[in-house]
Design a protein around this motif. Structure first.
Motif, PDB file in Angstrom:
ATOM      1  N   GLY A  45      -1.880   5.548   0.074  1.00 20.69           N
ATOM      2  CA  GLY A  45      -0.552   6.060  -0.239  1.00 20.69           C
ATOM      3  C   GLY A  45      -0.445   7.574  -0.238  1.00 20.69           C
ATOM      4  O   GLY A  45       0.348   8.134  -0.991  1.00 20.69           O
ATOM      5  N   ARG A  92       2.196  -1.782  -1.306  1.00 18.59           N
ATOM      6  CA  ARG A  92       1.833  -1.565   0.106  1.00 18.59           C
ATOM      7  C   ARG A  92       3.064  -1.608   1.000  1.00 18.59           C
ATOM      8  O   ARG A  92       3.176  -0.836   1.942  1.00 18.59           O
ATOM      9  CB  ARG A  92       0.800  -2.597   0.551  1.00 18.59           C
ATOM     10  CG  ARG A  92      -0.552  -2.298  -0.035  1.00 18.59           C
ATOM     11  CD  ARG A  92      -1.636  -3.140   0.544  1.00 18.59           C
ATOM     12  NE  ARG A  92      -2.891  -2.804  -0.123  1.00 18.59           N
ATOM     13  CZ  ARG A  92      -4.005  -3.480   0.031  1.00 18.59           C
ATOM     14  NH1 ARG A  92      -4.038  -4.516   0.828  1.00 18.59           N
ATOM     15  NH2 ARG A  92      -5.081  -3.111  -0.603  1.00 18.59           N
ATOM     16  N   LYS A 150      -6.621   5.460   6.122  1.00 18.57           N
ATOM     17  CA  LYS A 150      -6.557   4.597   4.939  1.00 18.57           C
ATOM     18  C   LYS A 150      -5.154   4.677   4.337  1.00 18.57           C
ATOM     19  O   LYS A 150      -4.940   5.242   3.272  1.00 18.57           O
ATOM     20  CB  LYS A 150      -7.605   5.014   3.921  1.00 18.57           C
ATOM     21  CG  LYS A 150      -9.009   4.858   4.456  1.00 18.57           C
ATOM     22  CD  LYS A 150     -10.047   5.280   3.478  1.00 18.57           C
ATOM     23  CE  LYS A 150     -11.420   5.112   4.110  1.00 18.57           C
ATOM     24  NZ  LYS A 150     -12.482   5.489   3.195  1.00 18.57           N
ATOM     25  N   THR A 151      -4.202   4.062   5.017  1.00 19.65           N
ATOM     26  CA  THR A 151      -2.804   4.150   4.590  1.00 19.65           C
ATOM     27  C   THR A 151      -2.556   3.464   3.256  1.00 19.65           C
ATOM     28  O   THR A 151      -1.602   3.804   2.557  1.00 19.65           O
ATOM     29  CB  THR A 151      -1.877   3.529   5.649  1.00 19.65           C
ATOM     30  OG1 THR A 151      -2.291   2.186   5.876  1.00 19.65           O
ATOM     31  CG2 THR A 151      -1.930   4.316   6.936  1.00 19.65           C
ATOM     32  N   TYR A 152      -3.404   2.498   2.884  1.00 24.76           N
ATOM     33  CA  TYR A 152      -3.209   1.802   1.615  1.00 24.76           C
ATOM     34  C   TYR A 152      -3.372   2.734   0.415  1.00 24.76           C
ATOM     35  O   TYR A 152      -2.929   2.405  -0.681  1.00 24.76           O
ATOM     36  CB  TYR A 152      -4.176   0.613   1.487  1.00 24.76           C
ATOM     37  CG  TYR A 152      -5.635   0.988   1.444  1.00 24.76           C
ATOM     38  CD1 TYR A 152      -6.249   1.306   0.237  1.00 24.76           C
ATOM     39  CD2 TYR A 152      -6.397   1.013   2.594  1.00 24.76           C
ATOM     40  CE1 TYR A 152      -7.590   1.643   0.199  1.00 24.76           C
ATOM     41  CE2 TYR A 152      -7.723   1.337   2.572  1.00 24.76           C
ATOM     42  CZ  TYR A 152      -8.325   1.655   1.364  1.00 24.76           C
ATOM     43  OH  TYR A 152      -9.646   1.995   1.335  1.00 24.76           O
ATOM     44  N   SER A 197      -9.048  -3.914  -1.448  1.00 27.61           N
ATOM     45  CA  SER A 197      -8.591  -5.274  -1.207  1.00 27.61           C
ATOM     46  C   SER A 197      -8.162  -5.933  -2.510  1.00 27.61           C
ATOM     47  O   SER A 197      -8.559  -5.512  -3.597  1.00 27.61           O
ATOM     48  CB  SER A 197      -9.700  -6.108  -0.557  1.00 27.61           C
ATOM     49  OG  SER A 197     -10.701  -6.411  -1.501  1.00 27.61           O
ATOM     50  N   ARG A 243       4.737   1.686   0.622  1.00 25.73           N
ATOM     51  CA  ARG A 243       4.018   2.774   1.283  1.00 25.73           C
ATOM     52  C   ARG A 243       4.181   2.721   2.795  1.00 25.73           C
ATOM     53  O   ARG A 243       4.221   3.752   3.455  1.00 25.73           O
ATOM     54  CB  ARG A 243       2.550   2.740   0.884  1.00 25.73           C
ATOM     55  CG  ARG A 243       2.360   3.134  -0.560  1.00 25.73           C
ATOM     56  CD  ARG A 243       0.932   3.071  -0.981  1.00 25.73           C
ATOM     57  NE  ARG A 243       0.861   3.314  -2.418  1.00 25.73           N
ATOM     58  CZ  ARG A 243       0.020   2.715  -3.222  1.00 25.73           C
ATOM     59  NH1 ARG A 243      -0.847   1.840  -2.751  1.00 25.73           N
ATOM     60  NH2 ARG A 243       0.015   2.991  -4.511  1.00 25.73           N
ATOM     61  N   VAL A 244       4.277   1.531   3.354  1.00 22.52           N
ATOM     62  CA  VAL A 244       4.523   1.397   4.791  1.00 22.52           C
ATOM     63  C   VAL A 244       5.888   1.983   5.135  1.00 22.52           C
ATOM     64  O   VAL A 244       6.084   2.567   6.200  1.00 22.52           O
ATOM     65  CB  VAL A 244       4.420  -0.085   5.220  1.00 22.52           C
ATOM     66  CG1 VAL A 244       4.990  -0.303   6.604  1.00 22.52           C
ATOM     67  CG2 VAL A 244       2.977  -0.544   5.169  1.00 22.52           C
ATOM     68  N   VAL A 270       0.402  -5.338  -5.795  1.00 22.68           N
ATOM     69  CA  VAL A 270      -0.255  -4.692  -4.654  1.00 22.68           C
ATOM     70  C   VAL A 270       0.577  -4.868  -3.382  1.00 22.68           C
ATOM     71  O   VAL A 270       0.766  -3.914  -2.622  1.00 22.68           O
ATOM     72  CB  VAL A 270      -1.689  -5.247  -4.468  1.00 22.68           C
ATOM     73  CG1 VAL A 270      -2.274  -4.834  -3.129  1.00 22.68           C
ATOM     74  CG2 VAL A 270      -2.583  -4.790  -5.599  1.00 22.68           C
ATOM     75  N   ARG A 298      -4.276   2.100  -6.287  1.00 21.40           N
ATOM     76  CA  ARG A 298      -4.361   2.926  -5.087  1.00 21.40           C
ATOM     77  C   ARG A 298      -5.783   2.965  -4.535  1.00 21.40           C
ATOM     78  O   ARG A 298      -5.992   3.091  -3.341  1.00 21.40           O
ATOM     79  CB  ARG A 298      -3.886   4.333  -5.449  1.00 21.40           C
ATOM     80  CG  ARG A 298      -3.549   5.203  -4.304  1.00 21.40           C
ATOM     81  CD  ARG A 298      -3.017   6.527  -4.790  1.00 21.40           C
ATOM     82  NE  ARG A 298      -1.729   6.451  -5.428  1.00 21.40           N
ATOM     83  CZ  ARG A 298      -0.563   6.591  -4.814  1.00 21.40           C
ATOM     84  NH1 ARG A 298      -0.535   6.791  -3.528  1.00 21.40           N
ATOM     85  NH2 ARG A 298       0.557   6.529  -5.479  1.00 21.40           N
TER      86      ARG A 298
END
Length: 162
Positions: free
Chosen positions: A119, A84, A115-117, A25, A87-88, A80, A21
């Motif tokens: 979560g 992701r 910072k949506t990555y 990258s 989470r999207v 990852v 989380r």
């Protein structure tokens, strides 16, 4: 006899067992895997030299390091990408309430939303009574800090800003 403990310790020291989380990258995780595998190869060759073990193939150890590195990077990248994607689609999110209705709380909300990555999902603000029912960038004010017990009964964890 020393291969698995060496990899476990080096992956731990290079932070490869920490949650994905916080990694911005995939390359940062791949870089750590490469460092850990090169270090493991060097340590294992040194151990073989010290204990004078000529029957153990250094070429096999090198191939183990290369293929282990490649497969670890591929596995990490797949995990990852899957996380992701989830989470999207609003899955695997951590929900939070922000206590406060000042500039610090609003800046924190903007950083989390950008910072949506990470979560995180902001479920609402707890602020002053005069803000109840209003919204800030689509996030509702749902109560006051003193009336939190009917809203949440699990507990809370303060999160520091960096």
């Amino acid at each position: 006899f020393a291969i698995i403990p060496t990899y476990l310790l080096l992956y731990y020291f290079f932070g490869l067992y920490k949650p994905f989380r916080n990694k911005p990258s995939i390359l940062s995780g791949a870089e750590d895997i490469i460092k850990a595998d090169i270090m493991a190869f060097i340590i294992l060759v040194a151990i073989l030299f010290v204990i004078n073990q000529p029957d153990f193939s250094r070429i096999m150890l090198f191939l183990l390091s290369i293929f282990g590195m490649i497969f670890a990077i591929i596995e990490r990248a797949l995990v990852v990408f899957v996380l992701r994607f989830m989470r999207v689609n609003n899955r695997n999110l951590k929900h939070m309430l922000i206590i406060g209705d000042n500039d610090l709380a609003f800046n924190f909300a903007q950083k989390i939303k950008s910072k949506t990555y990470l979560g995180y999902s902001i479920d609402g603000f707890l602020g002053r009574k005069e803000h109840l029912g209003k919204t800030f960038e689509g996030i509702r004010f749902i109560g006051t800090p003193f009336g939190i017990s009917p809203i949440i009964e699990v507990g809370w964890l303060p999160i520091g800003l960096k």
